[in-house]
Each structure stands twice: as structure tokens, then as C-alpha cells.
Design a protein around this motif. Structure first.
Motif, short mmCIF file in Angstrom:
data_model
loop_
_atom_site.label_atom_id
_atom_site.label_comp_id
_atom_site.label_asym_id
_atom_site.label_seq_id
_atom_site.Cartn_x
_atom_site.Cartn_y
_atom_site.Cartn_z
N THR A 26 0.88 -1.16 0.00
CA THR A 26 0.00 0.00 0.00
C THR A 26 0.92 1.21 0.00
O THR A 26 2.11 1.10 0.30
CB THR A 26 -0.91 0.07 1.25
OG1 THR A 26 -0.09 0.22 2.41
CG2 THR A 26 -1.78 -1.16 1.37
N SER A 28 1.92 4.94 1.54
CA SER A 28 1.70 5.87 2.65
C SER A 28 2.88 6.83 2.78
O SER A 28 4.02 6.49 2.47
CB SER A 28 1.49 5.12 3.97
OG SER A 28 2.66 4.47 4.39
N LEU A 125 -6.09 -1.33 2.69
CA LEU A 125 -5.73 -0.42 3.78
C LEU A 125 -6.50 -0.81 5.03
O LEU A 125 -7.63 -1.31 4.95
CB LEU A 125 -6.09 1.02 3.40
CG LEU A 125 -5.32 1.64 2.23
CD1 LEU A 125 -5.98 2.95 1.83
CD2 LEU A 125 -3.87 1.87 2.61
N GLN A 129 -7.20 5.45 9.46
CA GLN A 129 -5.86 5.98 9.17
C GLN A 129 -5.14 6.30 10.48
O GLN A 129 -5.68 6.95 11.36
CB GLN A 129 -5.97 7.23 8.30
CG GLN A 129 -4.62 7.83 7.91
CD GLN A 129 -4.75 8.84 6.79
OE1 GLN A 129 -5.46 8.61 5.81
NE2 GLN A 129 -4.07 9.97 6.92
N ARG A 136 -2.25 8.43 2.36
CA ARG A 136 -2.16 7.01 2.02
C ARG A 136 -3.13 6.72 0.89
O ARG A 136 -4.09 7.48 0.66
CB ARG A 136 -2.48 6.13 3.24
CG ARG A 136 -3.92 6.24 3.72
CD ARG A 136 -4.21 5.27 4.85
NE ARG A 136 -5.65 5.20 5.13
CZ ARG A 136 -6.21 4.25 5.86
NH1 ARG A 136 -5.48 3.29 6.39
NH2 ARG A 136 -7.52 4.23 6.05
N GLN A 138 -4.72 3.26 -1.82
CA GLN A 138 -4.68 1.93 -2.44
C GLN A 138 -5.65 1.97 -3.61
O GLN A 138 -6.86 1.84 -3.44
CB GLN A 138 -5.06 0.84 -1.46
CG GLN A 138 -5.06 -0.56 -2.06
CD GLN A 138 -3.73 -0.90 -2.72
OE1 GLN A 138 -3.45 -0.48 -3.83
NE2 GLN A 138 -2.90 -1.65 -2.00
#
Length: 328
Positions: A26, A28, A125, A129, A136, A138
Motif C-alpha cells: 500500500t 503511505s 488499507l 488511518q 495514504r 490503495q
């Protein structure tokens, strides 16, 4: 995450600006992070019973041997509590207060996690968060980052590859600039500097009304911050119509600001007051700040064995307080 409590102080010691990492599948970009200066347990990943591979389901306290469940089963309260204990024990960082995507001489470290460049594997994800993450994504598309460096700057841009073979940015450019000078984070903050840090932590919300303090003009670097804080009842000034922007912020004033900010955010401010009461100088605290200091000390926002109500507040101390408040 397993080695976070061990690595964070090392990155601080050697002034590491950026950590590039992959294998998370992913994307971030973190906020700028540095150690909170507190003592934390250390962790490792134990071997399985046969000693042939890691036990991917647990983390282990290196001092006590206690195991923590990393992947709790649904409706297993004991496993969920085990993971929470590990996660809470790993919160060893302070979030540096910054504004915008270009930072100058930061104290903290930027952590970048790459997604899959080949598109061979993607992970979902997690649902919420983390507080230390700035951005971030995906999008289930291959992505890659381009780093541009000069003698005094670092910039990173990240792109994803569309089905049409074209590319598009998935995050804003982030830049670190180094001036060769050292700005001490241990210098006492003024009231204007402190409110600006709080305002930036809150996401620099739009404001329209005037600050209505006679000593805050409409064109200063802190006008919006003061206006926002006053309109949200976080700030009331040192006297009627007076903000005193250049006056040093005291610990009592910081505690009051944190207390009101917590209330505005819907964070519980109910505490026992035990840590405050055990301080040798608790009796000398001014009445207007007592409740706020009780909250700030018992919630772990202020360090120290005494209240020190009139003591100065540094940038490091305020970053620490805002980080810990965000964990409440």
C-alpha cells in the motif's frame, strides 16, 4: 512496527531525514516523526515452536517474554486486548507540527512506504488511518516514486500507472529543505507561535471573522490561527481584548489551551487529578488553570514531576502534548 521502539531513537541520534521502505503493498507518507523521549519496552518477532520460521502471529517483549497477538480473531476480546497493549506500547513517537508539503530543517523523520511497482500484489488499507500518517492510498494500480535531490533538498513524487499506460500523481510533492543552520526545538515558544502550531495540527481550517484582539492585526502570519482559536473558544487572551502574541507561553497557558481544544474535539477531559495532586507545587497553581493542569498532567500531555505552571514551553514539549492528546 516490531522494531519501532528500537529504531526511532537511532534515527534521531544520526539525524535521518527520510526512511524509504517497501513490502507493505500500500502507499503511505508519514508526518514528520521523532522519539517522544520516554522509556518504552522493546519487541521482537519470536520463532515458531519448531524453530524453523518466525511466528508471524505474535510479537514478543524482549525483556519479559510476553507474547502479543498481532491478528486477533473476531469477537476474541482477550486477543484484541493483547494487540492493543502491544500497539499502545509501541507509541514511541512525537509528531512534529508542520504546515504544507515543503518543510525547512525539520527535526523529525519522513517515512515513505511504497505500493507494488509491478502490480503483482496489493493489500487492503486498514479501516482507520493512523495518527502518524499524512497521506495514504490503495488504488489497485502499479505505482512508483521519483526522488529528486540537490545539495540542500530532497523531493519525492509518487505516480500510478493507469490502464491506458499513462501516469498520474497520487500524492502531492513533498520536499525537505536544509539550510545548514540549526533551529533549536528547545527554544521557548511565544503565544503566537504556539497557537500557530495548534492551528496547523487542526488542519489550518478556513476562517472568516476577525480575531478581535487589539494587538493582532489582519496581516500577520498568525492572524488566522488566533482568529480560529478564539472563535472556537480555545483562546481568550491575557486580558480584555489583549492577546500578547510575543509573550512567552507558560505551561499553565498551554494546559488551558489543550483542555479547551480537547473539549472542542469531543475528547473526555475527566481525570482523577492524582498526578497533579502529588506534585509538590500543586497548591501554588492559579485557580484559573487548576482544572486544565489536572487534565493535562493526568492525561500525560505535560512531562515533569512538578506542575511548574509558569515554566516556558518549547516546540518539542508542545509537539509531544499534541501527539499524546491525539492518542486520547
Amino acid at each position: 512496527m516490531i522494531l519501532r521502539t528500537q529504531l526511532t531513537p537511532i534515527f534521531d541520534k544520526y539525524d535521518i531525514d527520510v526512511v524509504l521502505q517497501g513490502h507493505d503493498h500500500t502507499y503511505s507518507r508519514s508526518k514528520l516523526l521523532y522519539s517522544d523521549g520516554l522509556t518504552h519496552d522493546n519487541y521482537s518477532m519470536p520463532l515458531n515452536a519448531e524453530g524453523t520460521d518466525y511466528d508471524w502471529d505474535h510479537a514478543q517483549n524482549t525483556a519479559t517474554g510476553e507474547l502479543y497477538t498481532l491478528w486477533p480473531e473476531k469477537d476474541k476480546a482477550e486477543q484484541a486486548a493483547s494487540k492493543k497493549k502491544f500497539v499502545d506500547g509501541s507509541k514511541c513517537y512525537t509528531i512534529e507540527t508542520t504546515a504544507g508539503n515543503t518543510v525547512i530543517d525539520p527535526k523529525g523523520t519522513l517515512y515513505m512506504t511504497a505500493n507494488s511497482a509491478s502490480g503483482s500484489k496489493f493489500y487492503e488499507l486498514i479501516s482507520s488511518q493512523q495518527d502518524f500518517i499524512a497521506a495514504r492510498s490503495q488504488n489497485w494500480l502499479p505505482s512508483y516514486s521519483v526522488i529528486t535531490m540537490t545539495g540542500d533538498s530532497f523531493s519525492i513524487d509518487t505516480y500510478q500507472i493507469l490502464d491506458t499506460d499513462k501516469t498520474e500523481k497520487i500524492d502531492s510533492t513533498f520536499t525537505i529543505q536544509k539550510t545548514g543552520t540549526t533551529t533549536s526545538s528547545d527554544t521557548a515558544l511565544t503565544r503566537a507561535e504556539a497557537v500557530t502550531r495548534l492551528y496547523n495540527t487542526a488542519g489550518a481550517p478556513d476562517v472568516s471573522a476577525a480575531a478581535s484582539f487589539t494587538d493582532v492585526s489582519s496581516d500577520t502570519s498568525y492572524t488566522k490561527a488566533v482568529t480560529w482559536a478564539k472563535s472556537n473558544n480555545i483562546l481568550k487572551g491575557v486580558a480584555s481584548g489583549i492577546f500578547a502574541p510575543d509573550q512567552k507561553l507558560t505551561r499553565a497557558q498551554l494546559a488551558t489551551i489543550l483542555y479547551r481544544y480537547a473539549q472542542a474535539k469531543g475528547i473526555s477531559t475527566s481525570v482523577s487529578g492524582t498526578k497533579f495532586s502529588s506534585s509538590s507545587d500543586a497548591a501554588s497553581v492559579p485557580a484559573w488553570a487548576k482544572t486544565a493542569l489536572q487534565f493535562s498532567m493526568d492525561a500525560g500531555l505535560l512531562n515533569g514531576s512538578t506542575v511548574n505552571a509558569n515554566g516556558d514551553v518549547t516546540a518539542t514539549a508542545m509537539d509531544f502534548a499534541l501527539t499524546k492528546l491525539g492518542e486520547q
